[in-house]
Design a protein around this motif. Structure first.
Motif, mmCIF file in Angstrom:
data_model
loop_
_atom_site.group_PDB
_atom_site.id
_atom_site.type_symbol
_atom_site.label_atom_id
_atom_site.label_comp_id
_atom_site.label_asym_id
_atom_site.label_seq_id
_atom_site.Cartn_x
_atom_site.Cartn_y
_atom_site.Cartn_z
ATOM 1 N N THR A 190 0.871 -1.196 -0.351
ATOM 2 C CA THR A 190 0.402 -0.649 -0.059
ATOM 3 C C THR A 190 0.717 0.950 -0.351
ATOM 4 O OG1 THR A 190 -0.066 -0.415 2.146
ATOM 5 C CG2 THR A 190 -1.815 -0.909 1.819
ATOM 6 N N LEU A 191 0.298 2.523 -0.088
ATOM 7 C CA LEU A 191 1.079 2.943 -0.179
ATOM 8 C C LEU A 191 1.682 4.319 1.076
ATOM 9 C CD1 LEU A 191 -1.388 5.744 -2.867
ATOM 10 C CD2 LEU A 191 1.109 4.984 -2.985
ATOM 11 N N SER A 192 0.769 3.800 2.194
ATOM 12 C CA SER A 192 0.979 3.915 3.724
ATOM 13 C C SER A 192 2.505 2.565 3.976
ATOM 14 C CB SER A 192 0.522 3.408 4.764
ATOM 15 O OG SER A 192 -0.140 2.170 4.351
ATOM 16 N N SER A 193 2.007 1.187 3.168
ATOM 17 C CA SER A 193 3.415 -0.065 3.815
ATOM 18 C C SER A 193 3.571 0.073 2.222
ATOM 19 C CB SER A 193 2.736 -0.855 4.296
ATOM 20 O OG SER A 193 3.795 -2.006 4.669
ATOM 21 N N PRO A 194 4.322 0.034 1.298
ATOM 22 C CA PRO A 194 5.084 0.027 0.409
ATOM 23 C C PRO A 194 5.844 -0.783 0.154
ATOM 24 C CG PRO A 194 6.451 2.168 0.555
ATOM 25 C CD PRO A 194 5.469 1.638 1.565
ATOM 26 N N LEU A 195 6.240 -1.964 1.138
ATOM 27 C CA LEU A 195 7.277 -2.928 1.087
ATOM 28 C C LEU A 195 7.456 -2.770 2.925
ATOM 29 C CD1 LEU A 195 10.599 -1.085 -0.286
ATOM 30 C CD2 LEU A 195 9.202 -2.767 -1.441
ATOM 31 N N GLN A 196 7.791 -4.552 2.934
ATOM 32 C CA GLN A 196 8.149 -5.443 3.568
ATOM 33 C C GLN A 196 9.417 -4.885 4.850
ATOM 34 O OE1 GLN A 196 5.906 -7.714 5.311
ATOM 35 N NE2 GLN A 196 7.530 -7.920 6.407
ATOM 36 N N THR A 197 9.325 -3.729 5.232
ATOM 37 C CA THR A 197 10.388 -3.376 5.562
ATOM 38 C C THR A 197 11.405 -3.686 7.238
ATOM 39 O OG1 THR A 197 9.423 -1.460 7.515
ATOM 40 C CG2 THR A 197 10.663 -0.802 5.137
ATOM 41 N N ARG A 198 10.036 -5.204 7.792
ATOM 42 C CA ARG A 198 10.479 -4.978 9.388
ATOM 43 C C ARG A 198 10.272 -6.441 9.203
ATOM 44 N NH1 ARG A 198 6.997 -4.781 14.065
ATOM 45 N NH2 ARG A 198 4.618 -4.460 13.332
ATOM 46 N N ARG A 199 10.256 -7.949 10.652
ATOM 47 C CA ARG A 199 9.577 -8.209 10.599
ATOM 48 C C ARG A 199 9.239 -8.614 12.373
ATOM 49 N NH1 ARG A 199 15.586 -12.046 11.677
ATOM 50 N NH2 ARG A 199 16.618 -10.752 12.791
ATOM 51 N N ALA A 200 8.582 -9.654 12.438
ATOM 52 C CA ALA A 200 7.996 -9.942 13.956
ATOM 53 C C ALA A 200 8.779 -11.097 14.398
ATOM 54 C CB ALA A 200 6.100 -10.528 13.918
ATOM 55 N N LEU A 201 9.308 -10.653 15.864
ATOM 56 C CA LEU A 201 9.579 -11.505 16.522
ATOM 57 C C LEU A 201 9.860 -12.278 17.167
ATOM 58 C CD1 LEU A 201 13.289 -9.471 16.130
ATOM 59 C CD2 LEU A 201 12.466 -11.396 14.525
ATOM 60 N N PRO A 202 10.128 -13.787 17.884
ATOM 61 C CA PRO A 202 9.462 -14.229 19.321
ATOM 62 C C PRO A 202 9.420 -13.176 20.140
ATOM 63 C CG PRO A 202 10.447 -15.429 17.711
ATOM 64 C CD PRO A 202 10.366 -13.869 17.928
ATOM 65 N N VAL A 203 8.936 -13.224 21.041
ATOM 66 C CA VAL A 203 8.565 -12.102 22.534
ATOM 67 C C VAL A 203 10.181 -13.466 23.065
ATOM 68 C CG1 VAL A 203 7.817 -11.565 25.178
ATOM 69 C CG2 VAL A 203 6.727 -11.344 22.302
ATOM 70 N N ALA A 204 9.677 -14.070 23.609
ATOM 71 C CA ALA A 204 10.852 -14.851 24.385
ATOM 72 C C ALA A 204 11.676 -15.242 23.796
ATOM 73 C CB ALA A 204 10.482 -16.055 24.684
ATOM 74 N N PRO A 205 13.391 -15.916 24.648
ATOM 75 C CA PRO A 205 14.365 -16.277 23.793
ATOM 76 C C PRO A 205 14.328 -17.662 23.568
ATOM 77 C CG PRO A 205 15.058 -15.650 25.669
ATOM 78 C CD PRO A 205 13.748 -14.786 25.490
ATOM 79 N N PRO A 206 14.935 -18.111 23.344
ATOM 80 C CA PRO A 206 14.683 -19.704 22.984
ATOM 81 C C PRO A 206 16.124 -19.782 24.404
ATOM 82 C CG PRO A 206 16.614 -19.494 21.657
ATOM 83 C CD PRO A 206 15.709 -17.957 22.181
ATOM 84 N N THR A 207 15.701 -21.224 25.162
ATOM 85 C CA THR A 207 16.721 -22.058 25.875
ATOM 86 C C THR A 207 18.198 -22.231 24.928
ATOM 87 O OG1 THR A 207 15.980 -24.307 25.772
ATOM 88 C CG2 THR A 207 14.710 -22.776 27.259
ATOM 89 N N SER A 208 18.906 -22.870 26.102
ATOM 90 C CA SER A 208 20.383 -23.237 25.094
ATOM 91 C C SER A 208 20.249 -24.763 24.370
ATOM 92 C CB SER A 208 21.295 -23.282 26.521
ATOM 93 O OG SER A 208 21.084 -24.462 27.051
#
Length: 344
Positions: free
Chosen positions: A169-187
């Motif tokens: 859309t005009l307000s969002s012409p490209l995919q510029t960011r990515r959604a990430l998980p809230v929590a980190p993984p365990t080792s």
């Protein structure tokens, strides 16, 4: 002219290999069985990364791969140029080493076209497709892709294997960011996901590589084998079709098990290091094929033989599929299966 009578790994080299081997065992064991030891550090690291606009950018993984590759390749090239006794091409059957002239190596500034050829198609995908990672709700994926939440269930596929275009859309012409998980993984999760994805890639690329050596695809793969002597810069000497295949197989190996985004970040480092290592053209004292149990890893020696003969050793990192394939070929009736893996 004979330079040396022995390789880089003598009696002391064999004993010293237990240092990295022990450290690796300690790291794996503690990561899997005592993940609580590493969790505070992982929490702190991931919280900082998740707040970073650089890390949340949709193009992060492409640029991260380029930076990691440049650093690792340059470090290997430096060692290759400065240590002729390590070069496999200088090794003789009687154990002595010669001093062949070093093949012509390209300076970084002359490889701009190669870099752009690699980066452009990946940036195109980064800026047009929604990023999907394990632990991220479809709701968050939709927001990152510019979608109206009322139509999420109709337009966004939650599965990591189904690509979804950004809502341009005009307000969002490209995919510029990515959604990430809230929590980190365990080792434990990070380590097991990393090992599993590398094993999956190793299996998939064995089949892909075997296909590339079929006469029908000979011209595609011939660029990778077109060299005077195998060296670290050969790693990325690829036809664009083969390069994209390599990247897509790596992504599939991570996506099929729903790897955490932090696992993907670590995977890039391990993956690039292994690729450059097997193409290094050197017999390094602490090569990963020496650190792992004997017979597990392909390493630079085995891959160098593949580049020399082109008729065996198609597996990139390990040996199990190659060994099985060689067994099948030896026990195959004459006339069957000839044509696969026959070109150099």
């Amino acid at each position: 002219m004979t330079v040396s009578k022995s390789g880089p790994v003598g009696t002391s080299g064999i004993s010293s290999i237990w240092i990295p081997r022990s450290l690796l065992l300690l790291l794996i064991g503690s990561s899997v069985f005592t993940p609580e030891v590493y969790q505070p550090g992982l929490d702190l690291l991931y919280t900082g990364l998740r707040r970073s606009s650089i890390y949340t950018a949709s193009t992060f993984e492409t640029w991260w791969t380029v930076i990691v590759y440049a650093f690792i390749e340059v470090s290997y090239v430096y060692r290759y140029a400065r240590n002729p006794q390590l070069r496999l091409a200088n090794r003789k059957a009687d154990g002595t080493t010669s001093s062949k002239p070093i093949p012509k190596l390209q300076r970084p500034r002359k490889r701009i076209v190669e870099g752009l050829t690699y980066i452009f198609p990946l940036l195109l995908l980064d800026l047009t497709l929604i990023k999907k990672y394990g632990g991220v709700p479809v709701h968050d994926m939709a927001l990152s892709g510019g979608y109206d939440l009322s139509s999420v269930t109709k337009t966004i596929h939650g599965t990591f294997l189904a690509p979804t275009l950004h809502n341009f859309t005009l307000s969002s012409p490209l995919q510029t960011r990515r959604a990430l998980p809230v929590a980190p993984p365990t080792s434990r999760e990070l380590g097991l996901q990393l090992a599993t994805s590398l094993l999956i890639y190793d299996t998939l690329f064995f089949g892909f590589h075997l296909v590339l050596h079929h006469p029908f695809f000979a011209k595609v793969h011939s660029q990778h084998h077109n060299h005077q002597e195998i060296n670290p810069q050969i790693t990325n000497q690829l036809d664009i079709f083969e390069r994209l295949g390599l990247v897509l197989l790596a992504n599939f190996s991570l996506n099929i098990i729903g790897s955490h985004v932090l696992t993907r970040t670590v995977f890039v480092v391990a993956f690039v290091w292994l690729l450059v290592d097997i193409h290094s053209g050197m017999d390094l004292p602490w090569g990963y094929d020496k650190i792992l149990p004997e017979g597990w890893a392909a390493g630079s020696k085995r891959h160098s033989m593949h580049h020399r003969y082109g008729s065996k050793y198609y597996e990139p990192f390990f040996n199990w599929w190659d060994n099985a394939y060689e067994w099948v070929r030896k026990n195959d009736p004459p006339g069957r299966g000839r044509g696969w893996g026959s070109t150099s």
